[in-house]
Design a protein around this motif. Structure first.
Motif, mmCIF file in Angstrom:
data_model
loop_
_atom_site.group_PDB
_atom_site.id
_atom_site.type_symbol
_atom_site.label_atom_id
_atom_site.label_comp_id
_atom_site.label_asym_id
_atom_site.label_seq_id
_atom_site.Cartn_x
_atom_site.Cartn_y
_atom_site.Cartn_z
ATOM 1 N N LEU A 192 0.842 -1.211 0.000
ATOM 2 C CA LEU A 192 0.000 0.000 0.000
ATOM 3 C C LEU A 192 0.876 1.259 0.000
ATOM 4 O O LEU A 192 0.601 2.223 -0.713
ATOM 5 N N GLU A 193 1.917 1.214 0.835
ATOM 6 C CA GLU A 193 2.801 2.380 0.924
ATOM 7 C C GLU A 193 3.483 2.648 -0.418
ATOM 8 O O GLU A 193 3.505 3.770 -0.907
ATOM 9 N N HIS A 194 4.013 1.577 -1.015
ATOM 10 C CA HIS A 194 4.774 1.758 -2.251
ATOM 11 C C HIS A 194 3.878 2.093 -3.432
ATOM 12 O O HIS A 194 4.182 2.974 -4.222
ATOM 13 N N LYS A 195 2.768 1.380 -3.540
ATOM 14 C CA LYS A 195 1.934 1.570 -4.723
ATOM 15 C C LYS A 195 1.225 2.915 -4.711
ATOM 16 O O LYS A 195 1.010 3.512 -5.772
ATOM 17 N N THR A 196 0.821 3.385 -3.542
ATOM 18 C CA THR A 196 -0.050 4.566 -3.497
ATOM 19 C C THR A 196 0.442 5.695 -2.603
ATOM 20 O O THR A 196 0.430 6.858 -3.000
ATOM 21 N N ALA A 197 0.849 5.366 -1.365
ATOM 22 C CA ALA A 197 1.094 6.435 -0.383
ATOM 23 C C ALA A 197 2.239 7.357 -0.800
ATOM 24 O O ALA A 197 2.170 8.574 -0.600
ATOM 25 N N VAL A 198 3.291 6.802 -1.400
ATOM 26 C CA VAL A 198 4.449 7.628 -1.729
ATOM 27 C C VAL A 198 4.105 8.666 -2.795
ATOM 28 O O VAL A 198 4.394 9.854 -2.647
ATOM 29 N N TYR A 199 3.471 8.234 -3.877
ATOM 30 C CA TYR A 199 3.223 9.211 -4.948
ATOM 31 C C TYR A 199 2.008 10.086 -4.669
ATOM 32 O O TYR A 199 1.907 11.203 -5.178
ATOM 33 N N SER A 200 1.070 9.589 -3.843
ATOM 34 C CA SER A 200 -0.171 10.341 -3.618
ATOM 35 C C SER A 200 -0.101 11.289 -2.437
ATOM 36 O O SER A 200 -0.825 12.287 -2.406
ATOM 37 N N PHE A 201 0.712 10.971 -1.431
ATOM 38 C CA PHE A 201 0.742 11.777 -0.211
ATOM 39 C C PHE A 201 2.148 12.320 0.075
ATOM 40 O O PHE A 201 2.340 13.520 0.180
ATOM 41 N N GLU A 202 3.111 11.403 0.228
ATOM 42 C CA GLU A 202 4.470 11.855 0.533
ATOM 43 C C GLU A 202 4.992 12.839 -0.520
ATOM 44 O O GLU A 202 5.456 13.935 -0.186
ATOM 45 N N GLY A 203 4.928 12.446 -1.792
ATOM 46 C CA GLY A 203 5.503 13.257 -2.865
ATOM 47 C C GLY A 203 4.874 14.638 -2.976
ATOM 48 O O GLY A 203 5.593 15.653 -2.955
ATOM 49 N N ASP A 220 11.101 16.099 6.038
ATOM 50 C CA ASP A 220 11.119 14.712 6.517
ATOM 51 C C ASP A 220 9.823 14.377 7.253
ATOM 52 O O ASP A 220 9.247 13.297 7.075
ATOM 53 N N ALA A 221 9.383 15.307 8.113
ATOM 54 C CA ALA A 221 8.158 15.065 8.884
ATOM 55 C C ALA A 221 6.957 14.895 7.949
ATOM 56 O O ALA A 221 6.130 13.995 8.138
ATOM 57 N N LEU A 222 6.867 15.734 6.925
ATOM 58 C CA LEU A 222 5.751 15.622 5.972
ATOM 59 C C LEU A 222 5.814 14.302 5.217
ATOM 60 O O LEU A 222 4.786 13.703 4.893
ATOM 61 N N GLY A 223 7.035 13.843 4.922
ATOM 62 C CA GLY A 223 7.174 12.563 4.234
ATOM 63 C C GLY A 223 6.640 11.426 5.092
ATOM 64 O O GLY A 223 5.871 10.584 4.616
ATOM 65 N N GLU A 224 7.030 11.433 6.354
ATOM 66 C CA GLU A 224 6.558 10.365 7.248
ATOM 67 C C GLU A 224 5.038 10.444 7.408
ATOM 68 O O GLU A 224 4.335 9.427 7.320
ATOM 69 N N PHE A 225 4.548 11.661 7.633
ATOM 70 C CA PHE A 225 3.099 11.863 7.734
ATOM 71 C C PHE A 225 2.391 11.329 6.486
ATOM 72 O O PHE A 225 1.404 10.604 6.569
ATOM 73 N N GLY A 226 2.927 11.689 5.325
ATOM 74 C CA GLY A 226 2.284 11.295 4.066
ATOM 75 C C GLY A 226 2.224 9.786 3.894
ATOM 76 O O GLY A 226 1.197 9.228 3.492
ATOM 77 N N ARG A 227 3.335 9.124 4.175
ATOM 78 C CA ARG A 227 3.345 7.659 4.028
ATOM 79 C C ARG A 227 2.327 7.010 4.965
ATOM 80 O O ARG A 227 1.583 6.106 4.577
ATOM 81 N N LEU A 228 2.285 7.489 6.222
ATOM 82 C CA LEU A 228 1.388 6.876 7.215
ATOM 83 C C LEU A 228 -0.081 7.166 6.889
ATOM 84 O O LEU A 228 -0.933 6.274 6.958
ATOM 85 N N VAL A 229 -0.386 8.405 6.534
ATOM 86 C CA VAL A 229 -1.773 8.740 6.184
ATOM 87 C C VAL A 229 -2.203 8.012 4.917
ATOM 88 O O VAL A 229 -3.339 7.537 4.814
ATOM 89 N N GLY A 230 -1.280 7.927 3.966
ATOM 90 C CA GLY A 230 -1.607 7.232 2.728
ATOM 91 C C GLY A 230 -1.963 5.777 2.990
ATOM 92 O O GLY A 230 -2.917 5.241 2.412
ATOM 93 N N VAL A 231 -1.220 5.132 3.866
ATOM 94 C CA VAL A 231 -1.525 3.738 4.217
ATOM 95 C C VAL A 231 -2.862 3.668 4.955
ATOM 96 O O VAL A 231 -3.684 2.779 4.679
ATOM 97 N N ALA A 232 -3.107 4.625 5.859
ATOM 98 C CA ALA A 232 -4.382 4.637 6.597
ATOM 99 C C ALA A 232 -5.565 4.761 5.637
ATOM 100 O O ALA A 232 -6.596 4.082 5.806
ATOM 101 N N PHE A 233 -5.426 5.617 4.646
ATOM 102 C CA PHE A 233 -6.481 5.777 3.631
ATOM 103 C C PHE A 233 -6.746 4.454 2.925
ATOM 104 O O PHE A 233 -7.898 4.029 2.753
ATOM 105 N N GLN A 234 -5.668 3.791 2.511
ATOM 106 C CA GLN A 234 -5.828 2.550 1.753
ATOM 107 C C GLN A 234 -6.376 1.432 2.631
ATOM 108 O O GLN A 234 -7.202 0.624 2.178
ATOM 109 N N LEU A 235 -5.927 1.357 3.877
ATOM 110 C CA LEU A 235 -6.458 0.343 4.795
ATOM 111 C C LEU A 235 -7.970 0.553 4.960
ATOM 112 O O LEU A 235 -8.746 -0.414 4.945
ATOM 113 N N THR A 236 -8.371 1.817 5.103
ATOM 114 C CA THR A 236 -9.798 2.123 5.261
ATOM 115 C C THR A 236 -10.575 1.773 3.990
ATOM 116 O O THR A 236 -11.680 1.225 4.057
#
Lengths: 348, 348
Positions: A192-203, A220-236
């Motif tokens: 989930l992180e690789h396929k979606t969170a990095v390009y949709s949130f972190e980037g 760096d903080a925004l990157g970590e936030f983005g990866r985690l939120v992106g995964v949360a979105f996909q899990l939901t």
């Protein structure tokens, strides 16, 4: 709220497609139709990525619309390209119930007297080329940005990472289908992180922040936030894909089960005794509503639903914790916390 | 002969792939295998496009290897991306008799226990993603070039035109298959120019010249030369695809006939009374050697072979005529004339 406006992103996209269509006219009706189809494919989404670019840029005091807009356009067209190529890989002829580029060109081929196998080639050609054109413009929008070499290199590195990691995630998503056992929860999250969170949130968040001259700690903080939120979105999304209300989410609650989609729900269930009952129902193309209900109740009873919901909430909590007030301006921080909460609290 | 050396292009490509493979290791074996397959896909060609970039750059006095190399790499990786995506569109699993990216990942899927339909999805995913990665690096190599904004914009415009026109040509090549009548010779030539000549000849020559600071008149002349020579090359390829010696060309002389490929030979034959005999043989998947001989002799007798050869030579003559000695330095002009002659005088 924004000095930099989402409306400007729409205008920039419209201008790009209008220009492309004018150029395309010299190459015949089919090519104009391809650009029409590509413009339609770029519409109908929520413009999440441009909104994140603009929020971060604005949040760190960026005020130059002429810089932020092309960066927002870049990430939106990257998204468009990925969706289009994802549909080719999945052999889908529709997205959100509407004919996609392949679907439109399949119909177009038939209307022009093509045989069925030829129509399939028209469809694949149109979708692959349209994705290539969107991907090219995503690069071009950044490459032409009037910034100094160091800034350009940083933004291009973010785009490069987005492409590189998304390709890894998309490939993993496909190769995971050969797994006979459920994946581990960690494997599901990595995909989930690789396929979606990095390009949709972190980037997008990092690109907006870099462009506004934010500190390395903030980026760096925004990157970590983005990866985690992106995964949360996909899990939901995956939970809603089994337990949601299709009338509200617009998403089937049997499609993921029929496909045998490797989600956190399934990963957790695979570690419980209930798996022997659930396994035969997974990836059953003709799964009935009654069988879907059975799978659903066992997924709940074995704790998978609870575990997946907790996992999503845990990602949201960690995402918010990453937003150190020392580095992230208060107004931006408040907006991002709202975004993170919305990731898990959506229509059921 | 070159101050700027083709060897440096090889080194730059190797360095790119080595770096990508190292990064890919963090995402699993399949992704490393994808990069291996992409590197193989980028090899085995004649490096025509880098040679043209370097020839034009050198010919106009360019001496900075660090600028010319990334431009050459850009056009080579663009070519790699197009070949890979072309194979997906044509559903080919091999190129030059060797498994291509799709073929390799099809085999890989089977080795990992995937079912046949899943293996097809692995194959398509790998090839589409590999093309996207090559296309992305083609853009990135130019975007990072340490030149001023005006120069960058001119080079990026050449790359943009190469992508835009090639996509039009590829789409036309596919949509032409629905035509029940032979195309006109003009339509055949337009498709060859758009699908191949612009990105393979015009773009690389003009990019090398722009980078070396050539005059507008010189750049225009190289563009015209490139389009005409590119078409001459393709016309000759199509003639060799029917009349060549497979032992020398490595190319089947029945495949194009079986496919019913729309070539200048067929376009001309379609305007003659011989068409009623030739038409039933075109696009016959099980065309025998004897039937191919029959088609070949009628294509010769009706004047199609002669017409196609004259057309190719005419393009070469016009290409050479475009090289106004007032604008093109003598040494470069001599090399390009040799190249143009070689376009039509190849192994039969």
């Amino acid at each position: 709220m924004f000095d930099v406006s989402p409306a400007t992103v729409e205008t920039a996209l419209q201008r790009f497609f209008t220009g492309a269509r004018l150029r395309a006219a010299a190459y015949g009706d089919h090519y104009v139709a391809l650009w029409d189809a590509l413009e339609v494919a770029s519409q109908g989404g929520k413009r999440v990525r441009p909104a994140l670019v603009l929020a971060a840029y604005d949040g760190f005091g960026g005020r130059d619309q002429s810089l932020a807009t092309p960066v927002a356009v870049s990430f939106e067209l990257l998204h468009t390209a990925f969706l289009i190529h994802d549909d080719v890989i999945d052999r889908d002829l529709a997205r959100r119930g509407v004919a996609n580029i392949a679907g439109r060109f399949n119909d177009r081929a038939v209307a022009h007297g093509a045989a069925a196998d030829q129509a399939g080639i028209w469809a694949a050609a149109a979708a692959i080329l349209a994705g290539d054109l969107a991907l090219s413009e995503a690069h071009r929008a950044l490459a032409l940005l009037p910034v100094d070499a160091a800034m350009r290199a940083r933004l291009l590195d973010l785009l490069d990472r987005a492409v590189f990691v998304s390709a890894a995630g998309e490939l993993a998503d496909v190769t995971n289908t050969a797994a006979r056992e459920p994946l581990s929860v960690a494997e599901v999250i990595a995909t989930l992180e690789h396929k979606t969170a990095v390009y949709s949130f972190e980037g997008p968040l990092q690109a907006g922040a870099v462009l506004a001259g934010a500190t390395d700690a903030a980026i760096d903080a925004l990157g970590e936030f983005g990866r985690l939120v992106g995964v949360a979105f996909q899990l939901t999304d995956d939970i809603l894909g089994v337990y949601g209300d299709p009338a509200k989410t617009g998403k089937s609650v049997v499609a993921d089960l029929r496909e045998g989609k490797q989600t956190a729900l399934i990963a957790h269930a695979g570690t419980t005794p209930a798996w022997s009952i659930i396994a035969p129902l997974m990836g059953k193309p003709d799964l009935s509503e009654a069988e879907a209900d059975l799978a659903r109740s066992h997924l709940t009873a074995c704790g998978a639903r609870n575990a997946a919901e907790n996992l999503a909430q845990d990602h949201v909590d960690r995402a918010i914790a990453a937003l150190d007030p020392e580095h992230i301006p208060a107004a931006l921080r408040a907006r991002l916390i709202d975004l993170a909460d919305a990731a898990v609290n959506r229509v059921r």
